[in-house]
Write a protein that holds these residues in place. Structure first.
Motif, PDB file in Angstrom:
ATOM      1  N   ILE A 182      11.369  -8.055   0.873  1.00  0.00           N
ATOM      2  CA  ILE A 182      12.240  -7.010   0.955  1.00  0.00           C
ATOM      3  C   ILE A 182      11.693  -5.594   1.427  1.00  0.00           C
ATOM      4  CG2 ILE A 182      13.759  -5.376  -0.461  1.00  0.00           C
ATOM      5  CD1 ILE A 182      14.600  -7.916  -1.962  1.00  0.00           C
ATOM      6  N   LEU A 183      10.436  -5.052   0.621  1.00  0.00           N
ATOM      7  CA  LEU A 183      10.086  -4.074   0.746  1.00  0.00           C
ATOM      8  C   LEU A 183       9.659  -3.460   2.368  1.00  0.00           C
ATOM      9  CD1 LEU A 183       7.658  -3.482  -2.441  1.00  0.00           C
ATOM     10  CD2 LEU A 183       9.867  -2.476  -1.819  1.00  0.00           C
ATOM     11  N   PRO A 184       9.055  -4.315   3.384  1.00  0.00           N
ATOM     12  CA  PRO A 184       8.853  -3.985   4.511  1.00  0.00           C
ATOM     13  C   PRO A 184      10.117  -3.388   5.341  1.00  0.00           C
ATOM     14  CG  PRO A 184       7.821  -6.119   4.332  1.00  0.00           C
ATOM     15  CD  PRO A 184       8.547  -5.743   3.111  1.00  0.00           C
ATOM     16  N   PHE A 185      11.431  -3.636   4.611  1.00  0.00           N
ATOM     17  CA  PHE A 185      12.622  -3.149   5.345  1.00  0.00           C
ATOM     18  C   PHE A 185      13.059  -1.853   4.794  1.00  0.00           C
ATOM     19  CE2 PHE A 185      12.644  -7.790   6.231  1.00  0.00           C
ATOM     20  CZ  PHE A 185      13.163  -7.801   7.466  1.00  0.00           C
ATOM     21  N   PHE A 186      12.759  -1.484   3.409  1.00  0.00           N
ATOM     22  CA  PHE A 186      13.256  -0.458   2.639  1.00  0.00           C
ATOM     23  C   PHE A 186      12.876   0.847   3.373  1.00  0.00           C
ATOM     24  CE2 PHE A 186      13.435   2.241  -1.179  1.00  0.00           C
ATOM     25  CZ  PHE A 186      14.721   2.598  -1.450  1.00  0.00           C
ATOM     26  N   ARG A 187      13.688   1.656   3.479  1.00  0.00           N
ATOM     27  CA  ARG A 187      13.670   3.120   4.140  1.00  0.00           C
ATOM     28  C   ARG A 187      12.999   3.016   5.557  1.00  0.00           C
ATOM     29  NH1 ARG A 187      11.778   6.559  -1.306  1.00  0.00           N
ATOM     30  NH2 ARG A 187      13.561   6.572  -2.422  1.00  0.00           N
ATOM     31  N   THR A 188      13.710   2.058   6.311  1.00  0.00           N
ATOM     32  CA  THR A 188      13.226   1.993   7.529  1.00  0.00           C
ATOM     33  C   THR A 188      14.672   2.098   8.269  1.00  0.00           C
ATOM     34  OG1 THR A 188      13.640  -0.629   7.474  1.00  0.00           O
ATOM     35  CG2 THR A 188      11.419   0.563   7.392  1.00  0.00           C
ATOM     36  N   THR A 189      14.718   1.967   9.848  1.00  0.00           N
ATOM     37  CA  THR A 189      15.737   2.012  10.555  1.00  0.00           C
ATOM     38  C   THR A 189      16.533   0.516  10.776  1.00  0.00           C
ATOM     39  OG1 THR A 189      14.724   2.122  12.515  1.00  0.00           O
ATOM     40  CG2 THR A 189      15.397   4.109  11.700  1.00  0.00           C
ATOM     41  N   LEU A 190      16.718  -0.154   9.609  1.00  0.00           N
ATOM     42  CA  LEU A 190      16.944  -1.591   9.750  1.00  0.00           C
ATOM     43  C   LEU A 190      18.499  -1.614  10.040  1.00  0.00           C
ATOM     44  CD1 LEU A 190      17.555  -3.168   6.151  1.00  0.00           C
ATOM     45  CD2 LEU A 190      17.738  -0.768   6.702  1.00  0.00           C
ATOM     46  N   GLY A 191      18.743  -3.078  10.927  1.00  0.00           N
ATOM     47  CA  GLY A 191      20.088  -3.055  11.366  1.00  0.00           C
ATOM     48  C   GLY A 191      20.953  -3.616   9.956  1.00  0.00           C
ATOM     49  N   VAL A 192      22.266  -2.875  10.209  1.00  0.00           N
ATOM     50  CA  VAL A 192      23.359  -3.467   8.920  1.00  0.00           C
ATOM     51  C   VAL A 192      24.521  -4.152   9.636  1.00  0.00           C
ATOM     52  CG1 VAL A 192      24.675  -2.541   7.090  1.00  0.00           C
ATOM     53  CG2 VAL A 192      22.382  -1.625   7.620  1.00  0.00           C
ATOM     54  N   GLU A 193      25.012  -5.421   9.121  1.00  0.00           N
ATOM     55  CA  GLU A 193      26.093  -5.707   9.288  1.00  0.00           C
ATOM     56  C   GLU A 193      27.061  -5.471   8.366  1.00  0.00           C
ATOM     57  OE1 GLU A 193      25.825  -9.891  10.274  1.00  0.00           O
ATOM     58  OE2 GLU A 193      23.656  -9.870  11.145  1.00  0.00           O
ATOM     59  N   ASP A 194      28.285  -5.706   8.708  1.00  0.00           N
ATOM     60  CA  ASP A 194      29.446  -5.515   7.606  1.00  0.00           C
ATOM     61  C   ASP A 194      30.121  -6.636   7.639  1.00  0.00           C
ATOM     62  OD1 ASP A 194      31.659  -4.768   6.194  1.00  0.00           O
ATOM     63  OD2 ASP A 194      32.503  -3.386   7.754  1.00  0.00           O
ATOM     64  N   LYS A 195      29.944  -7.311   6.254  1.00  0.00           N
ATOM     65  CA  LYS A 195      30.701  -8.535   5.877  1.00  0.00           C
ATOM     66  C   LYS A 195      32.060  -8.487   5.450  1.00  0.00           C
ATOM     67  CE  LYS A 195      27.718  -9.403   2.588  1.00  0.00           C
ATOM     68  NZ  LYS A 195      27.305 -10.448   1.519  1.00  0.00           N
ATOM     69  N   SER A 196      32.823  -7.292   5.653  1.00  0.00           N
ATOM     70  CA  SER A 196      33.893  -7.045   5.050  1.00  0.00           C
ATOM     71  C   SER A 196      35.159  -7.785   5.810  1.00  0.00           C
ATOM     72  CB  SER A 196      34.341  -5.473   4.752  1.00  0.00           C
ATOM     73  OG  SER A 196      34.325  -4.929   6.101  1.00  0.00           O
ATOM     74  N   HIS A 197      35.053  -7.827   7.180  1.00  0.00           N
ATOM     75  CA  HIS A 197      35.982  -8.444   7.844  1.00  0.00           C
ATOM     76  C   HIS A 197      37.290  -7.633   7.844  1.00  0.00           C
ATOM     77  CE1 HIS A 197      33.659 -11.918   8.820  1.00  0.00           C
ATOM     78  NE2 HIS A 197      33.675 -12.401   7.225  1.00  0.00           N
ATOM     79  N   GLY A 198      37.170  -6.141   7.984  1.00  0.00           N
ATOM     80  CA  GLY A 198      38.085  -5.235   7.793  1.00  0.00           C
ATOM     81  C   GLY A 198      38.721  -4.755   6.459  1.00  0.00           C
ATOM     82  N   ARG A 199      37.761  -5.166   5.449  1.00  0.00           N
ATOM     83  CA  ARG A 199      38.283  -4.665   4.243  1.00  0.00           C
ATOM     84  C   ARG A 199      37.234  -3.766   3.779  1.00  0.00           C
ATOM     85  NH1 ARG A 199      38.421 -10.092   3.802  1.00  0.00           N
ATOM     86  NH2 ARG A 199      36.382 -10.185   2.658  1.00  0.00           N
ATOM     87  N   ALA A 200      37.012  -3.419   2.833  1.00  0.00           N
ATOM     88  CA  ALA A 200      36.125  -2.212   2.452  1.00  0.00           C
ATOM     89  C   ALA A 200      34.762  -2.677   2.813  1.00  0.00           C
ATOM     90  CB  ALA A 200      36.086  -1.931   0.895  1.00  0.00           C
ATOM     91  N   PHE A 201      34.010  -1.628   3.298  1.00  0.00           N
ATOM     92  CA  PHE A 201      32.519  -1.910   3.966  1.00  0.00           C
ATOM     93  C   PHE A 201      31.656  -2.684   2.650  1.00  0.00           C
ATOM     94  CE2 PHE A 201      28.299   0.063   4.729  1.00  0.00           C
ATOM     95  CZ  PHE A 201      27.905  -0.664   5.771  1.00  0.00           C
ATOM     96  N   ASP A 202      31.243  -3.701   3.370  1.00  0.00           N
ATOM     97  CA  ASP A 202      30.359  -4.721   2.536  1.00  0.00           C
ATOM     98  C   ASP A 202      29.258  -5.080   3.203  1.00  0.00           C
ATOM     99  OD1 ASP A 202      29.483  -6.667   0.829  1.00  0.00           O
ATOM    100  OD2 ASP A 202      30.840  -8.029   1.116  1.00  0.00           O
ATOM    101  N   PRO A 203      27.915  -4.135   3.258  1.00  0.00           N
ATOM    102  CA  PRO A 203      26.935  -4.406   4.240  1.00  0.00           C
ATOM    103  C   PRO A 203      25.990  -5.441   3.764  1.00  0.00           C
ATOM    104  CG  PRO A 203      26.558  -2.502   2.569  1.00  0.00           C
ATOM    105  CD  PRO A 203      27.944  -3.288   2.200  1.00  0.00           C
ATOM    106  N   VAL A 204      25.077  -6.069   4.772  1.00  0.00           N
ATOM    107  CA  VAL A 204      24.243  -6.964   4.524  1.00  0.00           C
ATOM    108  C   VAL A 204      23.102  -6.784   5.427  1.00  0.00           C
ATOM    109  CG1 VAL A 204      25.181  -8.796   6.297  1.00  0.00           C
ATOM    110  CG2 VAL A 204      23.650  -9.419   4.285  1.00  0.00           C
ATOM    111  N   THR A 205      21.968  -6.872   5.020  1.00  0.00           N
ATOM    112  CA  THR A 205      20.562  -6.788   5.972  1.00  0.00           C
ATOM    113  C   THR A 205      19.830  -7.806   6.319  1.00  0.00           C
ATOM    114  OG1 THR A 205      19.244  -6.011   4.251  1.00  0.00           O
ATOM    115  CG2 THR A 205      20.817  -4.448   5.195  1.00  0.00           C
TER     116      THR A 205
END
Length: 261
Positions: A21-44
């Motif tokens: 995990i740590l190599p990704f923290f506080r970097t410009t990592l890509g974020v996907e939204d798993k919500s399919h139109g509902r409330a924002f549900d991010p995954v990295t």
């Protein structure tokens, strides 16, 4: 699986997942939204990488165990032992660079949570327990966790991740509890539960939890002397609407309020 072997293995899972995990923290990592139109549900990619590492280790050492995970399909959920993994509980905090997130590693035996750990690799803190005892390991040293004996909900500190995550009827019930406590705070995700176990907060009220959100936290809070149930007073192992409290008095008062008392 002996207690010593279990403890050692869970710490290994925590170390390996943290390294993923740590190599990704506080970097410009890509974020996907798993919500399919509902409330924002991010995954990295950090979520996926950490869960993959843990799954590989479990399958290598305990191939007959089941796994419930946040990012990948469940497997062998009818096994005697089933692991519940949430690689980053608090992904919204994670993508904002805030450290109020953690890796949840839980173990169920015949559907009952028997061991759990919350690991925060950036701060280097671990909260873990087996339902009979619970411990902290981190920069502040090693110590046993003990909830505090808050006798009245009016003296309690309350946490929830956000009332906006609740439906309107549940939010109205939560507001009634919030009006009774001394102090309420939002955010924290898994950290809020660990603060209850550490005796720094008194009650967490949540809704809409999944099994992997709560299984690891139950043995920690119970091991520190607290209690965790659904709003109906049942086992929280499958998630749903959950109340975790450091004392029976605050837990009972919260349930009464939430159920219209």
């Amino acid at each position: 699986m002996t207690p010593v072997a279990l403890d050692t293995f869970v710490h290994q899972l925590a170390t390996m997942s943290g390294e993923a995990i740590l190599p990704f923290f506080r970097t410009t990592l890509g974020v996907e939204d798993k919500s399919h139109g509902r409330a924002f549900d991010p995954v990295t990619e950090a979520d996926r990488a950490a869960e993959q590492v843990m799954r590989r280790l479990i399958q290598q050492h305990f191939p007959d165990h089941g796994i419930i995970g946040e990012e990948f399909d469940d497997q062998s959920t009818d096994a005697t032992y089933v692991w519940a993994l949430d690689p980053i509980d608090g992904t919204k905090s994670f993508i904002c660079g805030m450290p109020a997130w953690g890796t949840l590693i839980g173990l169920l035996k015949e559907g009952v949570p028997v061991y759990g750990m919350m690991h925060q690799p950036f701060i280097k803190e671990r909260f873990f327990g087996d339902g009979a005892s619970a411990f902290y390991r981190g920069p502040a040293g090693d110590r046993r966790l003990t909830t505090r004996p808050c006798a009245r909900i009016e003296d309690a500190i309350l946490f929830t991740t956000s009332p906006l995550l609740m439906n309107e009827p549940d939010r109205a019930c939560f507001r009634k509890a919030e009006e009774r406590v001394r102090l309420s705070r939002y955010g924290g995700d898994c950290y809020a539960y660990c603060m209850v176990a550490a005796g720094l907060a008194d009650v967490v009220i949540e809704t809409g939890l999944k099994d992997h959100d709560i299984v690891a936290l139950v043995p920690v809070i119970e091991g520190a002397g607290g209690i965790v149930t659904t709003w109906e007073g049942q086992s929280p192992a499958k998630g749903g609407r959950v109340v975790a409290a450091g004392s029976k008095a605050v837990h009972a008062a919260a349930l009464e309020i939430l159920n219209g008392g």
